[in-house]
Design a protein around this motif. Structure first.
Motif, PDB file in Angstrom:
ATOM      1  N   MET A   1     -11.281  -4.203  -4.977  1.00  0.00           N
ATOM      2  CA  MET A   1     -11.593  -5.573  -4.568  1.00  0.00           C
ATOM      3  C   MET A   1     -10.425  -6.508  -4.883  1.00  0.00           C
ATOM      4  O   MET A   1     -10.041  -7.349  -4.058  1.00  0.00           O
ATOM      5  N   GLY A   2      -9.840  -6.346  -6.084  1.00  0.00           N
ATOM      6  CA  GLY A   2      -8.685  -7.159  -6.441  1.00  0.00           C
ATOM      7  C   GLY A   2      -7.494  -6.883  -5.555  1.00  0.00           C
ATOM      8  O   GLY A   2      -6.770  -7.794  -5.150  1.00  0.00           O
ATOM      9  N   LEU A   3      -7.300  -5.605  -5.213  1.00  0.00           N
ATOM     10  CA  LEU A   3      -6.192  -5.226  -4.336  1.00  0.00           C
ATOM     11  C   LEU A   3      -6.355  -5.845  -2.948  1.00  0.00           C
ATOM     12  O   LEU A   3      -5.397  -6.371  -2.375  1.00  0.00           O
TER      13      LEU A   3
ATOM     14  N   THR B   1       0.828  -1.207   0.000  1.00  0.00           N
ATOM     15  CA  THR B   1       0.000   0.000   0.000  1.00  0.00           C
ATOM     16  C   THR B   1       0.863   1.258   0.000  1.00  0.00           C
ATOM     17  O   THR B   1       0.596   2.218  -0.736  1.00  0.00           O
ATOM     18  N   ALA B   2       1.895   1.262   0.846  1.00  0.00           N
ATOM     19  CA  ALA B   2       2.779   2.428   0.907  1.00  0.00           C
ATOM     20  C   ALA B   2       3.502   2.630  -0.421  1.00  0.00           C
ATOM     21  O   ALA B   2       3.703   3.772  -0.860  1.00  0.00           O
TER      22      ALA B   2
ATOM     23  N   PHE C   1     -13.252  -2.577  -0.894  1.00  0.00           N
ATOM     24  CA  PHE C   1     -11.964  -3.044  -0.381  1.00  0.00           C
ATOM     25  C   PHE C   1     -12.130  -3.637   1.023  1.00  0.00           C
ATOM     26  O   PHE C   1     -11.605  -4.716   1.325  1.00  0.00           O
ATOM     27  N   LEU C   2     -12.878  -2.941   1.875  1.00  0.00           N
ATOM     28  CA  LEU C   2     -13.022  -3.357   3.270  1.00  0.00           C
ATOM     29  C   LEU C   2     -13.851  -4.626   3.416  1.00  0.00           C
ATOM     30  O   LEU C   2     -13.563  -5.465   4.275  1.00  0.00           O
ATOM     31  N   VAL C   3     -14.881  -4.773   2.587  1.00  0.00           N
ATOM     32  CA  VAL C   3     -15.787  -5.909   2.746  1.00  0.00           C
ATOM     33  C   VAL C   3     -15.252  -7.159   2.032  1.00  0.00           C
ATOM     34  O   VAL C   3     -15.166  -8.233   2.631  1.00  0.00           O
ATOM     35  N   PHE C   4     -14.879  -7.005   0.768  1.00  0.00           N
ATOM     36  CA  PHE C   4     -14.471  -8.189  -0.002  1.00  0.00           C
ATOM     37  C   PHE C   4     -13.181  -8.796   0.543  1.00  0.00           C
ATOM     38  O   PHE C   4     -13.072 -10.019   0.688  1.00  0.00           O
TER      39      PHE C   4
END
Length: 311
Positions: free
Chosen positions: A230-232, A203-204, A262-265
């Motif tokens: 979602m892929g990330l 991420t950074a 992002f948070l859910v998947f």
């Protein structure tokens, strides 16, 4: 170089913010692993489908396990009599619908408090859809190993294996429980920590090295940013107790709906949890769960963006 300084600052900042929640989740998971009886839980399992789905969704409130520790627990519960569809619902909803994750999400998105509630609602919807499908399609045959607990006990008795702690004094049993709890916490902390460090590092790098124009290009459109996030989340495989702090770093460039995806998947399914699921369930079952989760989260997160625009 300035980007090295920014990279170091971002990595340290995310790790410091997320570590308390990782530690809390690991300790709770370890305590549940060693102190709570599976048989006690089975007494409360509903017999009908809809109550069973609701039970599986909200089980995470009582047993706040992240996706790293929930799969072995559910596998054991299924082998002891829990219907497979309830176990799958618990595996999908549990890592999101629990007080530790809600608190970490609320802290990470203090400027957008609706994100914490929206995350719970979307995860509940996805898990409910999966539960309705699994209640009709997933049975004991979907498990890779269908050996019952009774057979395991019979095999153990043939080998004259004594039940654990059968001849131990209460003091010795208590010390054993403490040792098991600390051992489980240490193992899970290492397992969760390595994925967190990897996810924070990637991420950074995305935030400091990758061209801003490239990220902005991915953040443009109705569906593209949601699919990318979602892929990330699937690739990063960050524990659900800490992923909110990583997701919050994308807010300036990505919409709230794509960050919600992002948070859910990622909390429901990622690389490590998929591999763990394949050790428990057959490939067709895991593939169906992944597809249903992706569709519901994608549609729900896009709808969230559309609704947010009109509010």
């Amino acid at each position: 170089m300035s980007f090295l300084s920014d990279f170091r600052t971002m990595v340290i900042g995310i790790l410091l913010e997320s570590f308390p929640f990782i530690l809390l989740g690991v300790v709770i998971s370890a305590l549940l692993q060693t102190l709570v009886s599976d048989q006690l839980l089975q007494r409360w399992i509903p017999k009908k489908t809809i109550p069973g789905i609701l039970f599986g969704c909200f089980l995470g409130i009582i047993f706040p396990l992240c996706e790293c520790g929930i799969i072995p627990v559910v596998h054991r519960l299924i082998r002891k009599g829990m219907p497979p569809y309830i176990g799958i619902v618990f595996m999908m909803a549990g890592p999101v619908i629990n007080p530790v994750v809600f608190t970490s999400t609320f802290v990470a998105f203090q400027a957008q408090p609706e994100m914490a509630i929206s995350r719970m609602v979307l995860a509940f919807a996805a898990a409910a859809f999966i539960g309705l499908w699994a209640s009709r399609k997933v049975h004991a045959s979907a498990l890779r190993n269908t050996v019952s607990n009774a057979n395991e006990q019979a095999a153990a008795s043939k080998k004259n294996i004594k039940p654990p702690h059968s001849n131990k004094t209460p003091d010795a049993a208590w010390k054993t429980k403490v040792h098991e709890t600390l051992e489980h916490a240490a193992i899970e902390m290492f397992d969760v920590g390595k994925y967190l460090v990897l996810g924070v590092t990637v991420t950074a790098l995305l935030q400091t090295v990758v061209s801003k124009k490239w990220l902005l290009a991915l953040s443009d459109g109705d569906w593209t940013p949601h699919l990318f996030m979602m892929g990330l989340s699937y690739v990063l495989s960050i524990c659900s107790t800490a992923d909110s702090f990583v997701g919050a770093t994308f807010i300036p460039d990505f919409s709230l709906g794509s960050v919600l995806a992002f948070l859910v998947f990622g909390a429901m399914l990622d690389i490590k949890s998929t591999l763990m699921l394949l050790k428990v369930f057959r490939f067709k079952t895991v593939a169906a769960v992944l597809i249903i989760s992706a569709v519901v989260v994608l549609v729900g997160s896009v709808a969230f963006d559309q609704l947010y625009m009109y509010l």
